[in-house]
Design a protein around this motif. Structure first.
Motif, PDB file in Angstrom:
ATOM      1  N   UNK A 274       5.250 -13.630   0.230  1.00 11.04           N
ATOM      2  CA  UNK A 274       4.522 -12.955   1.309  1.00 11.04           C
ATOM      3  C   UNK A 274       5.434 -12.012   2.089  1.00 11.04           C
ATOM      4  N   UNK A 275       6.722 -12.295   2.084  1.00 10.67           N
ATOM      5  CA  UNK A 275       7.651 -11.443   2.817  1.00 10.67           C
ATOM      6  C   UNK A 275       7.748 -10.046   2.210  1.00 10.67           C
ATOM      7  N   UNK A 276       7.385  -9.923   0.947  1.00 10.33           N
ATOM      8  CA  UNK A 276       7.351  -8.610   0.292  1.00 10.33           C
ATOM      9  C   UNK A 276       5.914  -8.160   0.038  1.00 10.33           C
ATOM     10  N   UNK A 277       4.952  -8.849   0.643  1.00 11.67           N
ATOM     11  CA  UNK A 277       3.525  -8.573   0.462  1.00 11.67           C
ATOM     12  C   UNK A 277       3.066  -8.796  -0.974  1.00 11.67           C
ATOM     13  N   UNK A 278       3.759  -9.673  -1.694  1.00  2.28           N
ATOM     14  CA  UNK A 278       3.331 -10.174  -3.003  1.00  2.28           C
ATOM     15  C   UNK A 278       2.745  -9.089  -3.905  1.00  2.28           C
ATOM     16  N   UNK A 279       3.581  -8.222  -4.477  1.00  4.55           N
ATOM     17  CA  UNK A 279       3.057  -7.150  -5.350  1.00  4.55           C
ATOM     18  C   UNK A 279       2.223  -7.648  -6.528  1.00  4.55           C
ATOM     19  N   UNK A 280       2.460  -8.879  -6.972  1.00  4.80           N
ATOM     20  CA  UNK A 280       1.708  -9.411  -8.108  1.00  4.80           C
ATOM     21  C   UNK A 280       0.243  -9.650  -7.766  1.00  4.80           C
ATOM     22  N   UNK A 281      -0.076  -9.759  -6.491  1.00  8.62           N
ATOM     23  CA  UNK A 281      -1.426 -10.064  -6.026  1.00  8.62           C
ATOM     24  C   UNK A 281      -2.350  -8.857  -6.183  1.00  8.62           C
ATOM     25  N   UNK A 282      -3.519  -9.088  -6.782  1.00  5.44           N
ATOM     26  CA  UNK A 282      -4.539  -8.047  -6.867  1.00  5.44           C
ATOM     27  C   UNK A 282      -5.448  -8.172  -5.646  1.00  5.44           C
ATOM     28  N   UNK A 283      -5.192  -7.363  -4.637  1.00  2.92           N
ATOM     29  CA  UNK A 283      -5.911  -7.492  -3.369  1.00  2.92           C
ATOM     30  C   UNK A 283      -7.382  -7.103  -3.464  1.00  2.92           C
ATOM     31  N   UNK A 284      -7.769  -6.424  -4.511  1.00  2.00           N
ATOM     32  CA  UNK A 284      -9.179  -6.044  -4.660  1.00  2.00           C
ATOM     33  C   UNK A 284     -10.058  -7.243  -4.982  1.00  2.00           C
ATOM     34  N   UNK A 285      -9.475  -8.279  -5.612  1.00  2.22           N
ATOM     35  CA  UNK A 285     -10.266  -9.446  -6.009  1.00  2.22           C
ATOM     36  C   UNK A 285      -9.700 -10.764  -5.495  1.00  2.22           C
ATOM     37  N   UNK A 286      -8.411 -10.805  -5.174  1.00  4.75           N
ATOM     38  CA  UNK A 286      -7.763 -12.066  -4.828  1.00  4.75           C
ATOM     39  C   UNK A 286      -7.446 -12.202  -3.344  1.00  4.75           C
ATOM     40  N   UNK A 287      -7.743 -11.208  -2.544  1.00  7.06           N
ATOM     41  CA  UNK A 287      -7.512 -11.276  -1.099  1.00  7.06           C
ATOM     42  C   UNK A 287      -8.841 -11.120  -0.376  1.00  7.06           C
ATOM     43  N   UNK A 288      -9.047 -11.973   0.626  1.00  6.31           N
ATOM     44  CA  UNK A 288     -10.294 -11.928   1.394  1.00  6.31           C
ATOM     45  C   UNK A 288      -9.965 -11.667   2.859  1.00  6.31           C
ATOM     46  N   UNK A 289     -10.747 -10.785   3.482  1.00  6.04           N
ATOM     47  CA  UNK A 289     -10.508 -10.377   4.857  1.00  6.04           C
ATOM     48  C   UNK A 289     -11.839 -10.274   5.605  1.00  6.04           C
ATOM     49  N   UNK A 290     -11.779 -10.202   6.953  1.00 11.10           N
ATOM     50  CA  UNK A 290     -12.963  -9.746   7.683  1.00 11.10           C
ATOM     51  C   UNK A 290     -13.148  -8.253   7.410  1.00 11.10           C
ATOM     52  N   UNK A 291     -14.366  -7.842   7.078  1.00  9.87           N
ATOM     53  CA  UNK A 291     -14.572  -6.445   6.668  1.00  9.87           C
ATOM     54  C   UNK A 291     -15.095  -5.565   7.792  1.00  9.87           C
TER      55      UNK A 291
END
Length: 731
Positions: free
Chosen positions: A391-408
Motif C-alpha cells: 500500500x505504501x507504493x499504491x500496489x501497482x499490481x492491483x487492478x483498481x477498475x475491478x478490485x478497488x471499491x470506493x464511494x462514488x
C-alpha cells in the motif's frame, strides 16, 4: 532267534505324524505360491513384462508446449511466447537444512501478513469510527491513525536466511553457478529460498535469458553443476510493456494444491499454468498440449542424444483475442497519467475503463500506478514483490477498475433519481426548495458543496447542477423503505459484474439490515470480551460499526457517500443500462478463441444478466439531467466539453467528488455517447484527484476524442460545485 524287520521299526507316534503333516502342508503351499506366481508372470502379465523389459534402456522426457498468444481486437500482439535459456536448480537436490529454511521463511511471511491484515482491520475500524463520530479529530487520534495506516500498508520485513555454514557442497555449487552466470552465492540462495517457499516442488529459476556462451559452458559440464538444469523453456513476452499490465496475469508451474483441483485433473506436475488475470481465466485455451521425447539411456542413466527413439511434437495453445482496442488503451493510460499529474494533491492512483454499452465488451481498462508486465517473465526479488503489492507504493499490481471499491459520490445520484422516479417518490416536474443552501435533518445541518444555492430544483436541474440538498431530501424520504438500495441492486451495485477476471470486488450498498446486523455483532463482541463500548480497545477488538442504522445513513447514500463501496466497472454497467434502456450487460475482455492463423474457433458473447423495465418518462428525465450536466451552461462538466461536436456525438455525463477522509477528495466522471454505430461508456476516477470536473472529466474527454477521432483540445475546467458534503449522522 533274530527279530523281524517290522518289529525292529519304531512305531510312528501321533506327534511325529502331526509334524510331518504340517511340514508337508507348508511345502505344498510354498510350491503352490511359486507355481501361481510363475503362471501370473508368464501368462497374465507376460506381454506387459516384455514391454517393460524393452524399456529398461529408455526414458521419456516431457516437451513443454508454448502457450497461445494474446492479441487485441485488431490482432495486435499483446502477449507472446518466446524461447529462453534458463538456469534452474532442482529442489530435490537441496539439502534438508535448506528446505527447512524455506519452510520457516514461508511461515514467517504468513505471520507477518496476518499481522498486517489485523492492522488493516484496526485502521479501517478506526477511520470508520472517526467518520461516524462527526467531530474534529484530536492530535492524538491523528497520530494513531497515521501509525495504524503505516502498519497496515506494508507487512513487516522478514529476513532471508543465509547459506547454512555446514553445507559446504551447496556453497561450492552456488559459487560455481555464480561464476558461470555472473551472480553472487547470496543472491542465488535468496532466490532458492523464495522460490521453494512459494512452490516447493517446482524447479527454481536462478536466471533467465542466459547468454549463449554461458549456457553452453554449463550444459557441457554437468558434472560440475549437479542438481542444476540448463535448458530452454518458454517464457511470456509483453511487447507493449506497461500497456494493460494488470489484466494479463502471471504463469508458473502448477502447485500441489492445484493438482488436486478438478479443473487440473489432466495436467501433469511441472506444467506451467495461468495463476492470475486472463492467464488464469482462459488457461484451458492458452495452455497447449505437451509433447514427449523418448530417449535411450545407458546403465548409469545418462542420455544418449544420438539415439532418439521417437518424438511427439508439442502443440501450441490457442490464441486469445481480446475486446481491447490498443490505440484506445494507450490513450486511456496516457489520459489517466496526465490527470494524476494535474491533480492539485499528491497522488499516483486511479483507474479508467471504456465499454460498449450494447454488449459489455471492454474497449479499454487501465489502472495506475502500473508496471512493466515483462517483470513476470523473470525471477522476482523481494524488493520488487513488495513494490508491486505494498500500500505504501499504491500496489501497482492491483487492478483498481475491478478490485478497488470506493464511494462514488455524485455519479451515484442517477441511481437515487431513478429510484425516486420509478417508485413514485417524485415526478419529473416536481420541484424541491434549495433556497438557503442548507437543510436541517437528524439534528444536523446538511449543505451543498461550496455553500451553493440553486433555488427551486427539479430532477433534471438537480442532476445538471448536482444539487446535494435536492438528493439529501430524496434520501430522507426514501428511508422508510429500501427504495435506493433496491434500485442500486437492479443496476448491478453490491454484486460482482461477472467480468472474466478473478478477484473482482462485489462492493457494498449499505442498508438497515446490514448496519444493524454489524452493530449487533459489535455489541456481542464487546460483551464477550468484557470491554466498554465506544473505547479504542473495543474498536480494535470488535470492529468499527458502533451504532445502528439511522436516516442520515440513507441521506449519505443518496449522494454516493457514507458506507457505499462501488467499483468503476459497476458504475460503467449502471450507466450502460441508462444508455441501452435497461439491459444489465455482462462485461468481458475475451472476444474469441482462435487458431494460430487467426481463424475463430469459439466466440464469446455473454448473455445479458437481466433486463430491467424503465419508465420512458423517468429515463428521459434522467438522460436530460445528464445531458444538461455536460452540455448546458451551469452544468457541472459543461466547461470541459466546450468545443466538442455535440450534434455528432452528444455527451451525457456526471461528475463526482467523493470525500474519503483523511485523504483528499476522489475525482470521478462517468459518461456515455449515444452513437448508433459506436456507442461507448467511459468511467474515470483519480484517488486524491479533487473535483470531478477538474481531474477525471478531462481524461474522459481525451479517451472519447481518440474513439471518435475528435481533435479539439479540452479547455481548462472551472471548479463546479459537485462535491457531496458528507455529514455525520445520528439516530
Amino acid at each position: 532267534m533274530p527279530q523281524r524287520v517290522e518289529e525292529r521299526l519304531r512305531p510312528i507316534t501321533p506327534q511325529l505324524a502331526w509334524r510331518v503333516a504340517v511340514l508337508g502342508g507348508i511345502a505344498f503351499v510354498l510350491f503352490g505360491i511359486v507355481f501361481f506366481r510363475l503362471w501370473y508372470l508368464q501368462v497374465l502379465t507376460g506381454d506387459t513384462a516384455r514391454v517393460a523389459a524393452s524399456q529398461n534402456g529408455r526414458r521419456t522426457e516431457r516437451i513443454e508446449a508454448p502457450r497461445g498468444d494474446i492479441v487485441d481486437r485488431n490482432a495486435q500482439a499483446l502477449v507472446r511466447t518466446k524461447k529462453a535459456a534458463v538456469v534452474q536448480l532442482v529442489p530435490s537436490s537441496l539439502p534438508a537444512s535448506v528446505l527447512k529454511q524455506a519452510s520457516d521463511y514461508q511461515k514467517a511471511l504468513s505471520a507477518a501478513e496476518t499481522e498486517r491484515l489485523a492492522n488493516e482491520r484496526r485502521y479501517d475500524a478506526f477511520v470508520r469510527s472517526l467518520k461516524d463520530d462527526g467531530r474534529k479529530t484530536t492530535k492524538e487520534e491523528d497520530e494513531e491513525r497515521k501509525t495504524l495506516k503505516k502498519a497496515a500498508s506494508t507487512a513487516r520485513k522478514v529476513a532471508l536466511p543465509t547459506i547454512p555454514p555446514n553445507e559446504k557442497d551447496l556453497a561450492e555449487l552456488y559459487r560455481r553457478v555464480g561464476e558461470a552466470i555472473g551472480m553472487t552465492p547470496k543472491t542465488i540462495h535468496e532466490r532458492v529460498i523464495r522460490s521453494v517457499a512459494d512452490t516447493p516442488y517446482s524447479n527454481v529459476t536462478i536466471k533467465s535469458d542466459v547468454e549463449l556462451a554461458k549456457f553452453n559452458y554449463m550444459r557441457e559440464r554437468p558434472e560440475y553443476f549437479k542438481g542444476v538444469e540448463v535448458a530452454y523453456v518458454y517464457q511470456r513476452e509483453y511487447p507493449e510493456g506497461k500497456l494493460a499490465a494488470q489484466l494479463f496475469g502471471s504463469v508458473s508451474e502448477i502447485s500441489a494444491e492445484q493438482l488436486k483441483e478438478k479443473k487440473y485433473k489432466d495436467v501433469a506436475q511441472g506444467t506451467r499454468v495461468g495463476k492470475t488475470g486472463l492467464e488464469y481465466q482462459y488457461d484451458k485455451y492458452l495452455r497447449g498440449t505437451d509433447g514427449a521425447t523418448r530417449l535411450v539411456v545407458d546403465a548409469f542413466g545418462s542420455r544418449d542424444d544420438e539415439r532418439k527413439v521417437s518424438v511427439t511434437n508439442p502443440k501450441q495453445g490457442q490464441r486469445l483475442r481480446l475486446t481491447i482496442d490498443s490505440d484506445l488503451q494507450k490513450t486511456g493510460e496516457q489520459a489517466l497519467a496526465e490527470a494524476i499529474q494535474s491533480s492539485k494533491y499528491q497522488t499516483r492512483a486511479g483507474a479508467f475503463l471504456a465499454m460498449d454499452p450494447r454488449n459489455g465488451e471492454i474497449l479499454a481498462m487501465g489502472s495506475a500506478p502500473s508496471f512493466d508486465a515483462n517483470w513476470f517473465a523473470k525471477p522476482f526479488t523481494q524488493k520488487r514483490y513488495d513494490y508491486l503489492t505494498s500500500d505504501s507504493t499504491d500496489a501497482p499490481l492491483l487492478n483498481r477498475a475491478t478490485e478497488s471499491a470506493y464511494p462514488s459520490a455524485s455519479t451515484f445520484k442517477v441511481v437515487t433519481a431513478l429510484a425516486a422516479l420509478e417508485e413514485g417518490l417524485i415526478t419529473p416536474t416536481r420541484k424541491v426548495d434549495d433556497d438557503g443552501g442548507t437543510w436541517k435533518y437528524g439534528g444536523r445541518e446538511w449543505k451543498n458543496a461550496q455553500d451553493a444555492v440553486f433555488g427551486p430544483v427539479d430532477i433534471v436541474k438537480g442532476l445538471a447542477v448536482s444539487s446535494d440538498i435536492f438528493f439529501y431530501k430524496l434520501g430522507a424520504q426514501a428511508n422508510n423503505g429500501s427504495v435506493i438500495q433496491r434500485w442500486a441492486d437492479k443496476l448491478g451495485f453490491g454484486n460482482k459484474t461477472g467480468i472474466d477476471l478473478p478477484n473482482e470486488r462485489p462492493g457494498l450498498v449499505p442498508n438497515r439490515k446490514w448496519r444493524n446486523t454489524e452493530y449487533e455483532k459489535y455489541v456481542k463482541c464487546v460483551k464477550k470480551a468484557g470491554l466498554s463500548a465506544g473505547t479504542t480497545e473495543a474498536l480494535f477488538e470488535c470492529g468499527g460499526i458502533e451504532r445502528g442504522w439511522s436516516g442520515g445513513d440513507n441521506v449519505n447514500l443518496s449522494v454516493g457517500q457514507g458506507d457505499l463501496q462501488v467499483t468503476p466497472l459497476q458504475v460503467a454497467v449502471a450507466y450502460s443500462a441508462l444508455e441501452n434502456n435497461g439491459t444489465i450487460v455482462k462485461p468481458h475482455l475475451g472476444k474469441a478463441i482462435e487458431d494460430g492463423n487467426g481463424i475463430p474457433l469459439q466466440e464469446f458473447r455473454p448473455k445479458a444478466k437481466r433486463k430491467i423495465k424503465l419508465n420512458p418518462r423517468d429515463r428521459a428525465a434522467v438522460l436530460e439531467g445528464l445531458r444538461g450536466a455536460a452540455q448546458e451552461e451551469g452544468g457541472t462538466s459543461a466547461q470541459v466539453w466546450k468545443g466538442w461536436p455535440m450534434s455528432e456525438f452528444p455527451i451525457y455525463g456526471k461528475t463526482g467528488t467523493a470525500e474519503r477522509p483523511p485523504n483528499a477528495d476522489q475525482s470521478w466522471y462517468a459518461c456515455f455517447v449515444r452513437d448508433k454505430g459506436r456507442p461507448i461508456v467511459v468511467v474515470v476516477t483519480v484517488e486524491k484527484g479533487g473535483f470531478g470536473a477538474e481531474t477525471a472529466a478531462p481524461a474522459a474527454r481525451k479517451i472519447l476524442s481518440e474513439w471518435f477521432d475528435v481533435s479539439s483540445p479540452a479547455p481548462k475546467a472551472d471548479t463546479p460545485p459537485d462535491t457531496a458534503v458528507e455529514t455525520t449522522v445520528t439516530r
